[in-house]
Design an enzyme around this catalytic site. Structure first.
Site, PDB file in Angstrom:
ATOM      1  N   GLU A 185     -14.482  -4.847  80.738  1.00  0.00           N
ATOM      2  CA  GLU A 185     -15.276  -4.490  81.918  1.00  0.00           C
ATOM      3  C   GLU A 185     -14.482  -4.403  83.216  1.00  0.00           C
ATOM      4  O   GLU A 185     -15.006  -4.682  84.291  1.00  0.00           O
ATOM      5  CB  GLU A 185     -16.430  -5.475  82.102  1.00  0.00           C
ATOM      6  N   GLU A 189     -21.418  -3.723  73.834  1.00  0.00           N
ATOM      7  CA  GLU A 189     -22.334  -4.845  74.127  1.00  0.00           C
ATOM      8  C   GLU A 189     -23.701  -4.286  74.504  1.00  0.00           C
ATOM      9  O   GLU A 189     -23.790  -3.193  75.084  1.00  0.00           O
ATOM     10  CB  GLU A 189     -21.833  -5.674  75.322  1.00  0.00           C
TER      11      GLU A 189
HETATM   12  C1  GAL Z   1     -20.895  -8.618  79.773  1.00  0.00           C
HETATM   13  C2  GAL Z   1     -19.603  -9.342  79.481  1.00  0.00           C
HETATM   14  C3  GAL Z   1     -19.790 -10.482  78.501  1.00  0.00           C
HETATM   15  C4  GAL Z   1     -20.993 -11.279  78.867  1.00  0.00           C
HETATM   16  C5  GAL Z   1     -22.168 -10.374  78.893  1.00  0.00           C
HETATM   17  C6  GAL Z   1     -23.473 -11.063  79.125  1.00  0.00           C
HETATM   18  O1  GAL Z   1     -20.851  -7.963  80.970  1.00  0.00           O
HETATM   19  O2  GAL Z   1     -18.666  -8.464  78.958  1.00  0.00           O
HETATM   20  O3  GAL Z   1     -18.667 -11.290  78.465  1.00  0.00           O
HETATM   21  O4  GAL Z   1     -20.817 -11.878  80.103  1.00  0.00           O
HETATM   22  O5  GAL Z   1     -21.996  -9.426  79.915  1.00  0.00           O
HETATM   23  O6  GAL Z   1     -24.501 -10.168  78.950  1.00  0.00           O
END
Ligand code: GAL
Length: 819
Positions: free
Chosen positions: A403, A475
């Site tokens: 990110e 994710e």
């Molecule tokens: C993302 C991040 C993860 C975690 C996640 C929570 O932005 O890459 O490490 O923090 O959000 O939803």
């Protein structure tokens, strides 16, 4: 012959470090074994300052005189985060990454036949100028020597490295083949090997004294003199290519591994040997998706951190393997992302063994540091690829900081090194910005668009900057809907439904290679994240790997186990205004029969699910009445039909006067001459379950015409403890072993009692220790405990108690194979 001597046991540990510790044995220390964490932590409400320190590990070693003329490498598999290694007071190595291994030649620093002192300064402060540090991080980073340490002792003629690259001679296609057929398929495989040697080999090769042999399992596939060496950056290089061999495929359906043994033979004696488990497979990201062995597969994965309660990163082999097995066997996934760093070799080995595809990545979280920091990031990339490239399960390298913003200069470097060191695999790099610069082969993006009542995922074309390139969702969900095991039913159910919504959305997008949900289990985190108690409740499991309802959405993809989960306890008082609202059946059965007090209400089919792109999506329970009203005898057929409609509507949506409800009520009153005064009595009789004798909802999962699983929901009358150990025979090889015991408090029908919070105590007998507190409060009706062996053979048992409940004992044993 080369040997590996583990050095995991009996290190002196001190939470402080000073230069003079490198020359003299410390007088103040605790004796510890590796894997070790610099600080055991509570389950929650602690902060990261507790593990931030500059600490000292020290070990006396006695290298035997037989090691004369040998080369002695000291290898650390994982030290978090910066370390300096001293041998007898001399600094021999520094390493700037908490997540990759390193090794150093210590031959000239050791005195054979005498006591030598290895001292390691370990800096676990988050102020370090190296990834992932520099800004906030959503996970605890812990500290310590937390993976194995060993010596590799080799003759002067030895391999510096052996890089084995298996490949398929021809394109394969496994489309439309069953798992069994894939398993039986034979293909032609070839192996390319790069053997790197130290300078010494040059002379021996010239004298024709060295040979190379290679075996594929037991078959000799190469036997030739070492000659034609090329001078290269990693040492003198010999390239080998085998003739094609007939082999089975490595596939998620049949993860066939082969051992490639490469031997260096000097004057007819094997002086060095490298064994690598490899798989023959083709793996390809295309614009249209992901293809394994020519077959399109939707990647269905979760993100995994490597942390555990109390001990952070410090867990031995069996616990690393356990997580991989949970992902594959319990959550029926075909992939995992090792967020946000390379993880234990044991974990990845297990992924190879069971057929779980891996997306692994360099350490980092959102922040990119300055020049020094970036140089270390490039070095981390190099180490990751060199250390993990033989794993058939790894299909994608993440070469961007998770990110982070675009940084073309930095990412040109990471991509270049990745492609140079591994031309066989594509690069990706996780971003949260749509249409950002794409220097990688695959656009990997965290798509958090789903917020409950909208689409499950974005379209590829809306996100990626090059639709011609492959696209993967790295994710989803996570912070969009944090959910605790002890949250109320509606929250837990909604959490599950949101995971289903995204899976359903992804399934509809044929050009998305798949997705990795956030995340496998809850984890300790920094103050800026989580629920204030230093826990991020983003997992589909809790920290002990106890499943939440959302876990069953994934489990229902299983081809082997029958899954049947009903998202409600049917206790109306759990809901605002006693409106039960929606409840779902999550199952992979052919059908699910629902009974109320042994009367069949309805048989649900997978096609009843509104998650139309999922084979076994959650099914809304939309009938609580069945033909009970008709059978009651007091109503005409017309009345019964309308009453049923009204009752089911009220059950799902509450007493709010929806147009449908109002119309049905009017029709009942006007055309069926029903008296509104009877409404409450009717509701209570057929739905309300208020004051009645008892109500029992029973669900039967039917597979191949048989009842494969039953779930029964009645009022709770009795609680008991259910405990499941990962394994009961703990094995000490080169260090201690740990068994995980997952504990649930369940009712007389084995339903989890989500609000059971009465303390539970653990007593241990035998050669074991309990990690963490001996009395805990379950959270969400579940908890866990870790049992550690202490280096002695023997039997023992764990007793789990809670006032008023039957105690549970688990027999345990330890077998020490080496001491
Ligand atoms: C993302 C991040 C993860 C975690 C996640 C929570 O932005 O890459 O490490 O923090 O959000 O939803």
């Amino acid at each position: 012959m080369a040997q590996r001597i583990y050095l995991d046991r009996k290190w002196r540990f001190n939470e402080n470090f000073s230069e003079d510790m490198t020359t003299n044995p410390m007088d103040e220390y605790t004796l510890v074994n590796i894997p070790h964490t610099v600080k055991e932590t509570p389950l929650s409400y602690f902060d990261e300052s507790s593990y931030q320190m500059v600490s000292c590990y020290q070990k006396s070693i006695f290298p035997p005189t037989q090691w004369k003329n040998q080369v002695i490498n000291l290898v650390f598999e994982g030290v978090a985060h910066y370390c300096e290694v001293y041998v007898n007071g001399e600094l021999v190595k520094t390493h700037e990454c908490g997540y990759t291994a390193f090794s150093t030649d210590v031959t000239k620093y050791l005195t054979l036949g005498e006591e030598n002192l290895i001292t390691v300064m370990v800096d676990s402060r988050e102020s370090l100028d190296q990834p992932p540090f520099g800004y906030v991080i959503d996970y605890m980073t812990y500290g310590g020597i937390y993976r194995d340490v060993y010596f590799e002792v080799k003759g002067k003629a030895h391999f510096l490295d052996v890089v084995v690259t298996p490949s398929l001679l021809e394109k394969v296609s496994t489309s439309k083949r069953s798992a069994k057929q894939i398993q039986m398929m034979k293909v032609q495989g070839i192996i390319k090997t790069e053997c790197y040697f130290p300078k010494k080999i040059y002379k021996l090769a010239a004298d024709e004294r060295v040979f190379i042999k290679q075996f594929l399992d037991d078959d000799l596939i190469i036997s030739q003199p070492v000659g034609g060496l090329e001078d290269s950056e990693g040492g003198y290089l010999l390239n080998l290519t085998t003739a094609p061999s007939s082999v089975c495929l490595w596939d998620i359906e049949s993860p066939r591994l082969y051992n490639v043994k490469t031997q260096l033979v000097l004057d007819d004696e094997v002086v060095d040997e490298e064994n690598v488990a490899v798989g023959f497979r083709s793996s390809e990201f295309r614009k249209t998706g992901y293809y394994l062995n020519g077959r399109k597969i939707k990647l269905r994965g979760l993100n995994r951190h490597q942390s555990f309660p109390y001990v952070g990163y410090a867990m031995p082999e069996s616990m690393q393997r356990m997580d991989a097995k949970i992902l594959k066997d319990e959550l029926a996934l075909n992939a995992v992302r090792t967020s946000h760093y390379p993880q234990s070799q044991y974990f990845i080995d297990e992924c190879d063994r069971i057929g779980l595809l891996v997306f692994t990545e360099i350490p980092g979280w959102q922040h990119i540091g300055g020049k020094n920091w970036q140089d270390i990031g490039v070095e981390n990339t190099k180490e990751m690829i060199m250390q993990y490239r033989h794993h058939p399960s790894i299909i994608l390298w993440g070469v961007r900081i998770n990110e982070s913003p675009d940084n073309d200069e930095f990412y040109t470097r990471t991509n270049q090194i990745a492609h140079e060191l591994d031309p066989t695999r594509p690069t990706g790099g996780v971003r949260c910005i749509a249409k950002s610069n794409l220097l990688e082969d695959v656009y990997t993006y965290n798509d958090f668009v789903h917020s409950g009542d909208n689409k499950g995922c974005s379209k590829k074309s809306d996100i990626t900057s090059d639709v011609e390139k492959p696209y993967l969702v790295s994710e989803y969900n996570g912070h969009m809907y944090p959910t605790k095991s002890f949250d109320d039913e509606e929250q837990r159910q909604e959490h599950a439904i949101r995971h289903a919504n995204v899976l359903n959305g992804l399934a509809a997008e044929s050009d998305i290679a798949g997705g990795f949900g956030w995340c496998m289990f809850d984890y300790n985190t920094h103050k800026d994240f989580g629920s204030g108690d230093r826990i991020c409740y983003h997992g589909v499991m809790d920290m002990f790997r106890n499943p939440k309802l959302a876990a069953s959405v994934y489990a229902a993809y299983s081809e082997n186990e029958t899954v049947l989960e009903v998202t409600s306890s049917f206790d109306i008082g759990e809901h605002p205004a006693c409106n039960r609202g929606k409840s779902y059946i999550i199952s992979n059965a052919d059908s699910v029969k629902m009974y109320k007090n042994n009367e069949l209400i309805k048989e649900y089919l997978p096609t009843d699910s509104s998650f139309e792109n999922m084979k076994h999506g959650p099914i809304l329970i939309n009938d609580f009445v069945g033909d009970a009203i008709e059978k009651d005898g007091g109503y005409t057929r017309g009345q019964a039909k309308l009453i049923k409609e009204v009752l089911n509507e009220v059950t799902l949506k509450g007493f709010s006067p929806s147009p449908k409800l109002v119309m049905a009520a009017i029709r009942l009153i006007l055309f069926h001459r029903m008296n509104p005064k009877n409404a409450v009595a009717i509701y209570n009789k057929f739905i309300g379950d208020w004051g009645g004798e008892s109500r029992e909802y029973k669900f039967e999962a039917i597979k191949d015409g048989e009842v494969a699983k039953t779930v029964t929901k009645t009022a709770v009358t009795k609680a008991h403890i259910e405990a499941k150990a990962s394994h009961t025979l703990l094995t000490e090889l080169h260090t201690y072993d740990v068994a995980a015991v997952r504990i649930k408090i369940v009712d007389q029908n084995n339903n989890q009692l989500y609000y059971f919070a009465q303390p539970i105590s653990f007593e241990i007998e035998g050669p074991f220790e309990i990690i963490g507190p001996k009395v805990v409060s379950p959270m969400g009706g579940c908890t866990g405990v870790y049992i550690k062996s202490i280096g002695e053979d023997g039997d023992g048992k764990l007793t789990i108690k809670s006032d008023g409940l039957d105690e549970v004992t688990i027999g345990l044993a330890v077998e020490c194979l080496t001491k």
